[in-house]
Design an enzyme around this catalytic site. Structure first.
Site, PDB file in Angstrom:
ATOM      1  N   CYS A 113       0.832  -1.208   0.000  1.00  0.00           N
ATOM      2  CA  CYS A 113       0.000   0.000   0.000  1.00  0.00           C
ATOM      3  C   CYS A 113       0.873   1.266   0.000  1.00  0.00           C
ATOM      4  O   CYS A 113       1.716   1.445   0.874  1.00  0.00           O
ATOM      5  CB  CYS A 113      -0.932   0.012   1.201  1.00  0.00           C
ATOM      6  SG  CYS A 113      -1.993   1.462   1.200  1.00  0.00           S
TER       7      CYS A 113
ATOM      8  N   ARG B  64      -8.516  -3.011 -10.710  1.00  0.00           N
ATOM      9  CA  ARG B  64      -9.410  -1.936 -11.168  1.00  0.00           C
ATOM     10  C   ARG B  64     -10.397  -2.365 -12.238  1.00  0.00           C
ATOM     11  O   ARG B  64     -11.529  -1.871 -12.274  1.00  0.00           O
ATOM     12  CB  ARG B  64      -8.578  -0.744 -11.662  1.00  0.00           C
ATOM     13  CG  ARG B  64      -7.980   0.057 -10.522  1.00  0.00           C
ATOM     14  CD  ARG B  64      -6.914   0.974 -11.016  1.00  0.00           C
ATOM     15  NE  ARG B  64      -5.843   0.195 -11.647  1.00  0.00           N
ATOM     16  CZ  ARG B  64      -4.851   0.746 -12.338  1.00  0.00           C
ATOM     17  NH1 ARG B  64      -4.808   2.044 -12.489  1.00  0.00           N
ATOM     18  NH2 ARG B  64      -3.908  -0.022 -12.866  1.00  0.00           N
TER      19      ARG B  64
HETATM   20  C1  LIG Z   1      -9.263   1.935  -5.021  1.00  0.00           C
HETATM   21  C2  LIG Z   1      -8.134   0.971  -4.773  1.00  0.00           C
HETATM   22  C3  LIG Z   1      -8.041   0.349  -3.536  1.00  0.00           C
HETATM   23  C4  LIG Z   1      -6.995  -0.575  -3.290  1.00  0.00           C
HETATM   24  N1  LIG Z   1      -6.945  -1.203  -2.078  1.00  0.00           N
HETATM   25  C5  LIG Z   1      -5.996  -2.146  -1.850  1.00  0.00           C
HETATM   26  C6  LIG Z   1      -5.968  -2.877  -0.634  1.00  0.00           C
HETATM   27  O1  LIG Z   1      -6.808  -2.723   0.262  1.00  0.00           O
HETATM   28  N2  LIG Z   1      -4.970  -3.798  -0.481  1.00  0.00           N
HETATM   29  C7  LIG Z   1      -4.034  -4.043  -1.457  1.00  0.00           C
HETATM   30  O2  LIG Z   1      -3.154  -4.902  -1.277  1.00  0.00           O
HETATM   31  N3  LIG Z   1      -4.049  -3.366  -2.615  1.00  0.00           N
HETATM   32  C8  LIG Z   1      -5.009  -2.451  -2.837  1.00  0.00           C
HETATM   33  N4  LIG Z   1      -5.059  -1.812  -4.051  1.00  0.00           N
HETATM   34  C9  LIG Z   1      -4.124  -2.217  -5.130  1.00  0.00           C
HETATM   35  C10 LIG Z   1      -4.752  -3.296  -6.005  1.00  0.00           C
HETATM   36  O3  LIG Z   1      -5.053  -4.457  -5.263  1.00  0.00           O
HETATM   37  C11 LIG Z   1      -3.810  -3.664  -7.177  1.00  0.00           C
HETATM   38  O4  LIG Z   1      -2.593  -4.125  -6.647  1.00  0.00           O
HETATM   39  C12 LIG Z   1      -3.521  -2.491  -8.107  1.00  0.00           C
HETATM   40  O5  LIG Z   1      -4.694  -1.748  -8.371  1.00  0.00           O
HETATM   41  C13 LIG Z   1      -2.904  -2.980  -9.422  1.00  0.00           C
HETATM   42  O6  LIG Z   1      -3.778  -3.835 -10.123  1.00  0.00           O
HETATM   43  P1  LIG Z   1      -4.620  -3.315 -11.419  1.00  0.00           P
HETATM   44  O7  LIG Z   1      -3.596  -2.734 -12.376  1.00  0.00           O
HETATM   45  O8  LIG Z   1      -5.302  -4.552 -11.933  1.00  0.00           O
HETATM   46  O9  LIG Z   1      -5.576  -2.271 -10.938  1.00  0.00           O
HETATM   47  C14 LIG Z   1      -6.049  -0.862  -4.303  1.00  0.00           C
HETATM   48  C15 LIG Z   1      -6.158  -0.218  -5.549  1.00  0.00           C
HETATM   49  C16 LIG Z   1      -7.178   0.681  -5.792  1.00  0.00           C
HETATM   50  C17 LIG Z   1      -7.274   1.331  -7.141  1.00  0.00           C
END
Ligand SMILES: Cc1cc2nc3c(=O)[nH]c(=O)nc-3n(C[C@H](O)[C@H](O)[C@H](O)COP(=O)(O)O)c2cc1C
Length: 312
Positions: free
Chosen positions: A105, A229
């Site tokens: 995070c 996302r």
């Molecule tokens: C709104 C939002 C909330 C997220 N909350 C978490 C979380 O609680 N824990 C975590 O490990 N990653 C969190 N992430 C990261 C996502 O799990 C992921 O690693 C990141 O969005 C990359 O993946 P993507 O390119 O498919 O979006 C969050 C991302 C977004 C956009």
């Protein structure tokens, strides 16, 4: 994409397409929806280990689950090994056989507290946390990034340490902390993690279609993918990735609304489902006007009426 089950000891996960933890979104209703569309494993949003320790009401709501949802992983964050272990052993986590530790995070409040991605800079502490959590008897997994900045990747060493400390699976988000959620996904770094450990490696970052998932798997050799996302706009992406049958947007929306109401009060349901409807309406004709109307609604019934107008 190539589907396969993932085994964590005696625990079998149906397939290798996971729903990521998403703070503010991956509540019971959203996870159950994605599971129904084929996701092999869904994660709760990150929950504070300290919050559990001090009995915050809100953390209990975040951790609601039931038999209808099936196997699910809880994600926790924190920096104190004993507090993290206590969280794993907390009653609220009893329904979750798998506990994931957040080491990615980038949010400043979390990072400055030495939690989330800050653990990438302190691999000894990260290792200690995993070792302590493993003592709880839970299946411990870790989700981490490939580094703080691209001039210093930590992937290989970190992956090995997590495995050595007892993690049963790692998810590697192929971006550095400073890039937040934007920018390049470093396939080669995820591939290094895969080559460095024997435990399953899940690749995360930039999956918005079946083609993206295939590229991510081919380029990294990872065992599976985690979608974040893309699922917010299109929960049925899991149907696309797993070959499950799709249903109409209205059917999807009605289910999610019903399951949200099952757990959350009217106020939360209204605010949450407004947000979700705004995601789902993206790309539709007249989306801007619908969004404006959605954000002035005051009850789930009003939102449902607009959803029916859009999608019936
Ligand atoms: C709104 C939002 C909330 C997220 N909350 C978490 C979380 O609680 N824990 C975590 O490990 N990653 C969190 N992430 C990261 C996502 O799990 C992921 O690693 C990141 O969005 C990359 O993946 P993507 O390119 O498919 O979006 C969050 C991302 C977004 C956009």
């Amino acid at each position: 994409m190539q589907l396969k089950p993932i085994f964590l000891g005696n625990t079998a996960i149906n397939n290798n397409v996971f729903l990521a933890p998403l703070a503010g979104y991956t509540n019971y209703a959203f996870r159950r929806l994605c599971k129904g569309y084929g996701a092999g494993l869904c994660y709760t949003e990150m929950v504070s280990a300290k919050g559990l320790k001090y009995g915050s009401e809100n953390t209990k709501e975040l951790l609601y689950t039931d038999g209808e949802e099936g196997l699910c992983a809880a994600q926790i964050f924190g920096s104190e090994p004993e507090t993290m272990r206590a969280a794993c052993e907390h009653d609220a986590l009893a329904p979750f056989p798998i506990v994931d530790i957040n080491m990615g995070c980038p949010v400043p409040k979390i990072y400055k507290n030495g939690e989330g991605s800050a653990l990438l800079e302190d691999p000894f502490l990260a290792e200690k946390i995993v070792k302590e959590c493993v003592k709880s008897g839970k299946i411990i997994t870790v989700k981490f990034r490939i580094g703080i900045t691209a001039d210093k990747f930590i992937t290989t060493e970190f992956a090995k340490r997590m495995e050595g400390a007892g993690a049963s699976l790692i998810t590697v988000h192929g971006r550095t902390k400073d890039k937040i959620y934007a920018g390049e996904v470093h396939f080669a770094e995820i591939a290094k993690a895969k080559a460095a450990v024997q435990i399953p490696v899940i690749a995360n970052g930039g999956v918005f279609s079946n083609a993206d998932a295939e590229t991510l798997l081919n380029e990294t050799g990872a065992d599976g993918v985690m979608v974040a996302r893309a699922a917010l706009f299109h929960p049925q992406i899991f149907c696309e990735l797993t070959g499950m049958e799709t249903e109409s947007k209205l059917q999807m929306f009605e289910k999610q609304l019903k399951w949200t109401q099952q757990v959350c009060d009217e106020r939360f349901t209204t605010v949450f489902m407004r947000k979700m409807a705004a995601f789902y309406v993206k790309g539709e004709r007249g989306a801007a006007a619908y969004k404006e109307r959605l954000f002035s609604t005051q009850s789930p019934q009003e939102i449902l009426a607009i959803a029916r107008e859009i999608w019936e």
